[in-house]
Design an enzyme around this catalytic site. Structure first.
Site, PDB file in Angstrom:
ATOM      1  N   ASP A 369       0.822  -1.218   0.000  1.00 23.69           N
ATOM      2  CA  ASP A 369       0.000   0.000   0.000  1.00 23.69           C
ATOM      3  C   ASP A 369       0.864   1.280   0.000  1.00 23.69           C
ATOM      4  OD1 ASP A 369      -2.162   1.628   0.268  1.00 23.69           O
ATOM      5  OD2 ASP A 369      -2.840   0.824   2.184  1.00 23.69           O
ATOM      6  N   ASP A 480      -6.165  -7.031  -2.173  1.00 21.92           N
ATOM      7  CA  ASP A 480      -6.590  -6.863  -0.780  1.00 21.92           C
ATOM      8  C   ASP A 480      -8.045  -6.401  -0.713  1.00 21.92           C
ATOM      9  OD1 ASP A 480      -6.416  -6.696   1.973  1.00 21.92           O
ATOM     10  OD2 ASP A 480      -4.745  -5.288   1.995  1.00 21.92           O
ATOM     11  N   CYS A 528      -6.055 -11.330  -0.170  1.00 20.15           N
ATOM     12  CA  CYS A 528      -5.843 -10.861   1.186  1.00 20.15           C
ATOM     13  C   CYS A 528      -7.102 -10.101   1.548  1.00 20.15           C
ATOM     14  CB  CYS A 528      -4.618  -9.926   1.167  1.00 20.15           C
ATOM     15  SG  CYS A 528      -4.339  -8.984   2.659  1.00 20.15           S
ATOM     16  N   ASP A 536     -11.034 -18.796   1.339  1.00 27.29           N
ATOM     17  CA  ASP A 536     -12.023 -19.807   0.969  1.00 27.29           C
ATOM     18  C   ASP A 536     -11.656 -20.421  -0.371  1.00 27.29           C
ATOM     19  OD1 ASP A 536     -13.370 -18.207  -1.220  1.00 27.29           O
ATOM     20  OD2 ASP A 536     -13.722 -16.861   0.476  1.00 27.29           O
ATOM     21  N   ASP A 550      -2.919 -10.856   9.306  1.00 28.84           N
ATOM     22  CA  ASP A 550      -2.044  -9.708   9.553  1.00 28.84           C
ATOM     23  C   ASP A 550      -1.200  -9.925  10.799  1.00 28.84           C
ATOM     24  OD1 ASP A 550      -2.634  -8.182   7.370  1.00 28.84           O
ATOM     25  OD2 ASP A 550      -4.095  -6.901   8.374  1.00 28.84           O
ATOM     26  N   GLU A 616      22.532 -11.391  10.077  1.00 27.18           N
ATOM     27  CA  GLU A 616      21.113 -11.722   9.846  1.00 27.18           C
ATOM     28  C   GLU A 616      20.845 -11.983   8.363  1.00 27.18           C
ATOM     29  OE1 GLU A 616      18.768  -9.432  13.458  1.00 27.18           O
ATOM     30  OE2 GLU A 616      19.553  -8.245  11.793  1.00 27.18           O
TER      31      GLU A 616
HETATM   32  C1  GLA Z   1      -4.236  -4.921   4.965  1.00 28.39           C
HETATM   33  C2  GLA Z   1      -3.385  -6.127   4.609  1.00 28.39           C
HETATM   34  C3  GLA Z   1      -1.931  -5.853   4.922  1.00 28.39           C
HETATM   35  C4  GLA Z   1      -1.473  -4.620   4.184  1.00 28.39           C
HETATM   36  C5  GLA Z   1      -2.381  -3.426   4.506  1.00 28.39           C
HETATM   37  C6  GLA Z   1      -2.074  -2.225   3.642  1.00 28.39           C
HETATM   38  O1  GLA Z   1      -4.308  -4.735   6.325  1.00 28.39           O
HETATM   39  O2  GLA Z   1      -3.834  -7.260   5.291  1.00 28.39           O
HETATM   40  O3  GLA Z   1      -1.136  -6.963   4.559  1.00 28.39           O
HETATM   41  O4  GLA Z   1      -1.472  -4.868   2.802  1.00 28.39           O
HETATM   42  O5  GLA Z   1      -3.747  -3.761   4.315  1.00 28.39           O
HETATM   43  O6  GLA Z   1      -2.901  -1.168   3.901  1.00 28.39           O
END
Ligand code: GLA
Length: 753
Positions: A369, A480, A528, A536, A550, A616
């Site tokens: 986003d 999303d 997402c 589903d 998330d 890391e």
């Molecule tokens: C949702 C998604 C996250 C991310 C945010 C961005 O919460 O589940 O993975 O992409 O939106 O706004």
């Protein structure tokens, strides 16, 4: 032949590898459901269904004066309808033009065909293996002039039966469908337990198991999509069934909208299971000679407990639901920038992250986003899918080229169904947002939804997304959705058809996804919905993987992935290594523990790679190498839950090669204790007669074990039979808290010698 029909067409037997499903038409044309479950002899099983006269039961007119024991409410049926003498929850309810609602469906004909049916405009399972057959049964109400076609896909080898229903208005007047469930199974027993997968944002699909109470036991969604509260899937378990023992039935819906799953325990007959579109938010007008097609539902039976259902669904979803290029092709290890930067990035920062990720072996960079319009926070710009060149410091195509020059593929986040009030799209098309004219709509995360039931909106999205995919040569797209559907209304339908809007919204979403899949067959789409709120089998027909939650805390994820794994395979579950302390919980865990959990999903990282130390980054590289080396086992192995996350000691799960040649055991110890108790587990899926070498994947772990454990986990040999019956125990290494955090983890490879 998986489908066998008697000569007179009255007895129909569906047979899969380990189950039998039988139906029988009686002298009055009622279609009885006579059996679903373990294999039986080839007999007509209706003899075992006991009926006797019950007070207040009603009898169909034909038998009312002669046989008071014959009542539809006492008969297990293939399709329970509203209005006659069946008082259980109906699978079908129709309102006629005169306001009456009674349907009396009688068997008319049936036919069996090779191959699996497909559905128009709806996702459905498919078959490329030659395994499946289709049964179509036609029922009619000659007076009401309504016909119903029940269709069953019988996957013999995969042990799954699918079902869908088509309702046809053969009359000259309109009728209204008030309820049309896809699946209806009447079990002749009531003493089952219902296992459902419930939760909320950041805590999706936590198993809940309860005995069926008398009356209605139901879960569902009215949020416009399947949702995080209840998953559109469930199991019915014989009392006492465990992970590996007992009879179990699994159900899953190939649909992403409002659903209702009912398990009605009747006080006399048994249990009716219904699964379909939620009738609370659904009504469909059928004009004369129009038909309505329900989505598809899946069912499977196991006599080896819950894991038998999971294994069958995992294989089925991997082979008959997920499709296209990415069904079998290894998915790329990705780095997503969301938790690394949130909205706070520029093009340079992204390139630096990509460079660092490439050093560690990451294959795909996903820009989440915030890359478009004026989207510097979540209050605005959804719908303005125009790249913010000022923020990126270049065009989207140039940024994508810069990422590719670092050796990574490029992917992009969209929330196609959403629109912000503060957006150019809303200013141009306020009527495209879902709202009731003249009334203020509810907001959620400051946003509204686009009315995807409208074809012009769907076409706009197909154009807009296709342009971005071409422009940036995307190989991956994250789709999303961050709010629920309320204030349901569409300007495109008259008042009497407004009840169609939620289902038409889902059909519209499917149409856009389908168009993208066809135009860009090599594009990997991950869906997402604020994490895993739309997980589903419907979405999985278009998007081979789904962001599971998330909540990226690996210890929280143990529960979420454990519950999700009961129905859905590892290869569908998005899982990332994020930063520690975790952003959602503040919990500190080692990178090793985070990766052990994320590898049992479509693997990736979601952190600011520029902040990783060299050590890391080197560890990340080793993790990615391990993931590639074990890819087939991790993603396609038979999945067994050995110790659940709510056990006192450790969560243990396993992936075993289908031929039993090797297995990987994954262990997360719950908390470091000064005087731990032994934690034992039985290894599944191996060959009893073969011998296996046991070794820890990480050699550093071995050095920290006491000598006797080093002997066992550093190449010790045991037979498959011993591993199955006596098992292994969780290693107890002298791991320091600094190194392992509070939750040490181990991966044990078990290989046939
Ligand atoms: C949702 C998604 C996250 C991310 C945010 C961005 O919460 O589940 O993975 O992409 O939106 O706004």
């Amino acid at each position: 032949m998986a489908i066998r029909i008697s000569e007179d067409g009255r007895l129909i037997r569906l047979e899969t590898k380990t189950s039998v499903y039988q139906m029988k038409t009686d002298a009055f044309g009622t279609l009885w459901h006579t059996h679903y479950g373990e294999k039986t002899g080839e007999d007509d099983l209706s003899y075992a269904l006991y009926m006797r006269q019950r007070g207040h039961s009603c009898n169909p007119y034909e038998v009312g004066m002669t046989d008071r024991s014959y009542s539809l409410e006492l008969i297990p049926q293939e399709l329970g309808c509203f209005g006659g003498s069946d008082f259980r929850s109906p699978a079908l309810r129709v309102r006629f033009a005169d306001g009456a609602r009674t349907l009396q469906l009688r068997f008319e004909s049936c036919r069996a065909e090779n191959g699996k049916y497909a559905l128009d405009a709806l996702p459905a399972s498919y078959d490329e293996t030659g395994d499946a057959q289709t049964l179509t049964v036609r029922l009619t109400d000659a007076e009401a002039k309504i016909a119903v076609e029940l269709r069953y896909g019988v996957f013999e080898e995969a042990d799954v039966i699918t079902r869908t229903m088509r309702v046809i208005n053969e009359s000259d007047a309109p009728v209204f469908l008030e309820k049309a469930a896809s699946l209806c199974v009447d079990f002749p027993r009531g003493d089952y337990e219902l296992l459902t997968f419930c939760g909320r944002w950041a805590k999706e699909r936590i198993p809940e198991r309860l005995p069926l109470r008398q009356g209605m036991n139901a879960i569902g969604s009215t949020r416009g999509f399947s949702g995080a509260r209840f998953n559109p899937s469930a199991m019915l378990l014989e009392q006492g069934a465990t992970e590996t023992y007992g009879k179990a039935y699994g159900f899953a819906f190939v649909y992403s909208g409002d659903f209702l799953l009912e398990a009605e325990r009747d006080t006399i007959v048994g249990t009716r299971v219904l699964l379909g579109i939620n009738p609370d938010t659904f009504e469909w007008k059928l004009a004369p000679h129009e038909a309505f097609q329900t989505p598809e539902a899946l069912m499977t039976f196991s006599d080896s407990g819950i894991s038998g259902i999971s294994l069958r669904f995992h294989r089925f979803i991997s082979r008959h639901i997920v499709r296209g290029t990415w069904r079998a092709k290894p998915r790329p290890v990705l780095l997503n920038n969301w938790e690394g930067t949130y909205f706070n990035f520029d093009g340079e920062k992204l390139v630096q992250m990509a460079r660092r990720a490439a050093e560690a072996g990451v294959e795909l960079f996903v820009l989440d986003d915030g890359w478009f319009g004026a989207r510097d926070d979540d209050k605005r710009a959804l719908g303005d899918w125009t790249p913010n060149e000022k923020k990126l410091g270049c065009t989207l195509a140039e940024l994508a080229d810069r990422i590719r020059a670092e050796g990574l593929q490029f992917g992009l986040w969209f929330e196609p169904e959403a629109i912000s009030e503060d957006s150019d799209l809303y200013r141009a098309h306020p009527d495209w947002a879902v709202a009731i004219p003249g009334r203020k709509p509810s907001l959620s995360r400051y946003e509204l939804l686009l009315d995807l039931s409208r074809r012009d909106v769907q076409d706009y999205l197909i154009r807009e997304l296709s342009d971005r995919i071409r422009e940036a040569k995307l190989t991956y797209l994250k789709w999303d959705l961050n709010r629920s559907l309320c204030d349901r209304y569409t300007a495109s339908l008259p008042a009497e058809r407004q009840g169609e809007m939620p289902h038409r919204y889902i059909l519209g979403t499917y149409r856009v996804l389908d168009a993208l899949c066809k135009a860009f067959p090599d594009l990997l789409i991950e869906s997402c919905a604020s994490g895993g709120s739309r997980f589903d089998a419907g979405m999985l027909c278009y998007t081979p993987q789904i962001w599971t939650s998330d909540d990226t805390d690996p210890i929280e994820r143990l529960q979420i992935q454990h519950g999700t794994s009961m129905i859905y395979p590892v290869s569908t579950m998005g899982a990332h290594v994020s930063a520690s302390p975790n952003h959602q919980t503040g919990r500190v865990t080692s990178m090793k523990t985070r990766a052990t959990v994320a590898m049992s999903g479509t693997f990736g990282y979601e952190l600011d790679a520029t902040k990783l130390t060299d050590a890391e980054t080197a560890q990340m590289r080793r993790q990615i190498e391990t993931f590639h080396a074990l890819y087939d086992l991790l993603q396609h192995g038979d999945y067994y839950r050995l110790l659940p996350p709510d056990s006192d000691s450790a969560t243990v799960w396993e992936q075993a090669a289908c031929d039993g040649s090797r297995a990987l055991v994954n262990i997360i110890v719950h908390g470091v204790r000064p005087s731990p108790l032994e934690k034992r587990f039985l290894v599944q899926g191996l060959c009893d007669e073969k011998n296996y070498r046991i070794s820890l994947i990480d050699p550093d772990d071995l050095a920290k074990l006491p000598p006797r454990q080093q002997e066992l986990f550093g190449g010790g040999i045991l037979s498959g039979r011993t591993l199955r019956t006596v098992g292994l125990y969780v290693p107890e290494g002298a791991l320091s808290r600094e190194e392992s955090g509070d939750y040490p983890s181990y991966q044990i490879l078990i290989e046939q010698i």
